[in-house]
Design a protein around this motif. Structure first.
Motif: not given
Length: 93
Positions: A8-9, A13-15, A59-62, A66-68
């Motif tokens: 979530e962190t 940050r990506l957001s 912690e590379r979740t989907k 996806r966001e990256a």
């Protein structure tokens, strides 16, 4: 709102990077300096995304991936648009 997990962190940050990129208005590019500034912004955002992916490697979740990926694709599209604008306007390199 605090992030509950490292993933979530990373998303938060990506957001934030996405918000900065959404403020980049290609229509306001009129000079070589504008072009250089926009490209530096895109390069910096790209580096930040890659740093986040490195920092949160475990912690590379989907959702993180996806966001990256969405942001990296947006950066590439913006670079292409700026490059096309640059060549079409006859701005010197």
């Amino acid at each position: 709102i605090r992030a509950k997990t490292p993933a979530e962190t990373a998303i938060k940050r990506l957001s934030g990077i996405g918000e900065v990129l959404s403020g980049l208005d290609i229509a306001t590019i009129h000079s070589q300096n504008d072009t250089a500034r926009a490209l530096r912004t895109l390069d910096t955002a790209d580096k930040c995304i890659r740093m986040i992916l490195t920092e949160f490697k475990s912690e590379r979740t989907k959702d993180v991936i996806r966001e990256a990926t969405r942001l990296i694709d947006s950066i590439e599209l913006a670079r292409d648009e700026i490059s096309g604008l640059h060549h079409a306007s006859g701005l010197p390199s």
